[in-house]
Design an enzyme around this catalytic site. Structure first.
Site: not given
Ligand code: GBH
Length: 505
Positions: A54, A92, A137, A181-182, A322, A324, A391
């Protein structure tokens, strides 16, 4: 013809010789701020993400906010039916601290918040879906931020008060809890690098102050549960850590050390105190050494007392991971363009290979073998603890329903999970797809979409539509739950079947 193609997809999870174990569980995940909306309804207090969206809209790349998001707050029954439709064992989700305790303090609960989560939990249970609940989270009550947020150690006490109430309100029905979370993202991204709210940039300071508080909060919460609730509620408590894989650039000792240091500074810093009993040796030695070099009177890393080490040690019944993507690391090198800010005290620079296929997020390339490697690293490092993958998922910009790239992501990453279980003996109990719905992807707003279900954010009603990946995921789950599904058609409409078949052509 179409039927046989559906079966080919199903068989691909069997024909490599491996199946998911009989008791393996599948779920999907969301987080309160990313999906709930109803940001100020019925007494909910403001969180740091409400505040930043906001008051600093430029912080979000598409200028959006999560005031309505997916509006899951108003859609409990329908959403649980969608979860049921894809046959998940568990869901979750996270609890918004300021929905239950508007100022963060537990002396004055907000009845509507308790009602909302009770209804969600009851609806899940009535439909045979187990709740897996994340306590935190990222949506810290703004009032606690005004007290200094996680770098202030008093937050540990306030978190334990909050957790105590969650056990009291929901512990008769919720048996699986994740405290945080993380923590790396809560701490370094938020207080060292400023890429998540509250967006502070105190590199090398804010992150460690926060990490200390979060670990104390986690340990105290675990001990509280053992003392006061375990006997009557008999649940389990874990923590979720983000685990990218860090691959050495070459086989050289220097590159290997750089990659290993990244693992220790981003993952070990949280898992090591819990499984072994203190921060990893390299983290303590390096930060202490650098702090002395920098002429500081004390280390930037906040040391644990022996009592605190005991408190935190053995404080997880399972480890949430988690995952990716993967990075390549080499000793610190100013010429390397980093994809994401990372802890620099480990002396490494990390990047991604341009040849790797890219997802929509700037930090996200597809490296399925990295998943298997990080699962093995966890196994070796912490004596094969029970892991729940909390995740894993894929982002695109289109939100297309025929999301073949997402399907192949799940295919290739799940294959590595099977390899980790069967070839490497990793103790993996569950897998969670991120995400159930397209949602508010933090600083990237609604642009990057991770959902199995498409959400139309232009429509006030936020209608959901299953993507092809939702059906494929359902089929993978069904194959595990009930082998007979293998020779039956998906129970969905013809439309769904066509969508599945499209992908293989
Ligand atoms: C997870 O974080 C989270 O737990 C989840 O909430 C999220 O939606 C998901 O992964 C996907 O991102 O690149 O500068 O734009 C993983 C770590 C957190 C890495 C958000 C990238 C954004 C920063 N991610 N982050 S940027």
């Amino acid at each position: 013809m179409k039927l046989s193609i559906v079966i080919v997809i199903l068989l691909s999870f069997k024909c490599n010789g491996y199946e998911f174990p009989e008791d393996f569980k599948f779920g999907v995940a969301t987080a309160s701020f990313q999906v709930e909306g109803a940001w100020n309804i019925s007494g909910k207090g403001e969180s740091i993400w409400d505040y930043i969206t906001h008051n600093n809209p430029n912080f979000i790349h598409d200028g959006s906010n999560a005031d309505v998001a997916c509006d899951t707050y108003h859609k409990t029954a329908g959403d649980v039916q969608l979860l049921k439709e894809i046959s998940v064992d568990y869901y979750r989700f996270s609890i918004s601290w300021s929905r239950i305790f508007p100022t963060g303090h537990t002396y004055s609960p907000n009845a509507d918040g308790i009602r909302y989560y009770n209804e969600l939990i009851d609806e899940l249970l009535a439909n045979g879906i187990t709740p897996l609940v994340t306590m935190f989270h990222w949506d810290l009550p703004q009032a606690l931020h005004e007290l200094g947020g996680w770098p202030n150690p008093v937050l540990a006490e306030l978190f334990v008060d909050y957790a105590d109430k969650l056990f009291e309100y929901f512990g008769d029905k919720v048996k699986n809890w994740i405290t945080f979370n993380e923590p790396y993202q809560i701490c370094d991204f938020s207080y060292s690098d400023g890429i998540l709210a509250p967006a502070y940039k105190q590199k090398g300071i804010g992150g460690y102050l926060c990490s200390y508080t979060v670990l104390i909060a986690h340990g105290k919460t675990y001990q509280l549960y053992q003392k006061r609730y375990k006997e009557t509620q008999n649940g389990r408590i874990g923590i979720t850590i983000q685990g990218p894989w860090f691959e050495p650039r070459t086989d050289s000792a220097e590159d290997k050390k750089a990659a290993e240091n990244m693992l220790q500074f981003m993952f070990g810093i949280f898992a090591h105190p819990i499984y072994i009993g203190d921060y990893p040796k390299v983290v303590r030695e390096e930060v202490n050494r650098l702090s002395t070099e920098e002429n500081r009177r004390r280390s930037r890393l906040i040391a644990f007392t022996p009592q605190e080490r005991d408190l935190i040690k053995d404080s997880a019944d399972f480890l949430g991971v988690n995952h990716y993507t993967t990075f390549i690391c080499t000793p610190r090198n100013a010429e390397i363009q980093e994809v994401l800010p990372m802890n620099t005290d480990g002396g490494a620079s990390c990047y991604q290979d341009d040849e790797w296929a890219a997802a929509a997020s700037r930090w996200f390339r597809l490296v399925p073998w990295g998943f298997r490697k990080v699962l093995n690293w966890v196994k070796e490092e912490y004596n094969n603890p029970e892991v729940i993958i909390t995740e894993n998922g894929y982002s695109d910009l289109t939100g297309e329903l025929r999301d073949c790239d997402r399907i192949s992501y799940y295919n290739s990453y799940l294959t590595e999970v099977l390899n980790a279980i069967h070839e490497d003996g990793c103790n993996i109990a569950g897998y969670t797809a991120w995400s159930f719905l397209d949602n508010f992807e933090w600083v990237n707003g609604y642009r990057e979409k991770f959902g199995l279900y498409y959400v139309d954010f232009e429509d006030d009603d936020r209608p959901r539509t299953a993507k092809m990946s939702a059906y494929v995921y359902k089929n993978i789950i069904s194959l595990t739950q009930d082998k007979l599904t293998l020779i039956t058609r998906p129970r969905d409409s013809n439309g769904a079947e066509q969508l599945v078949s499209f992908c293989l052509y």
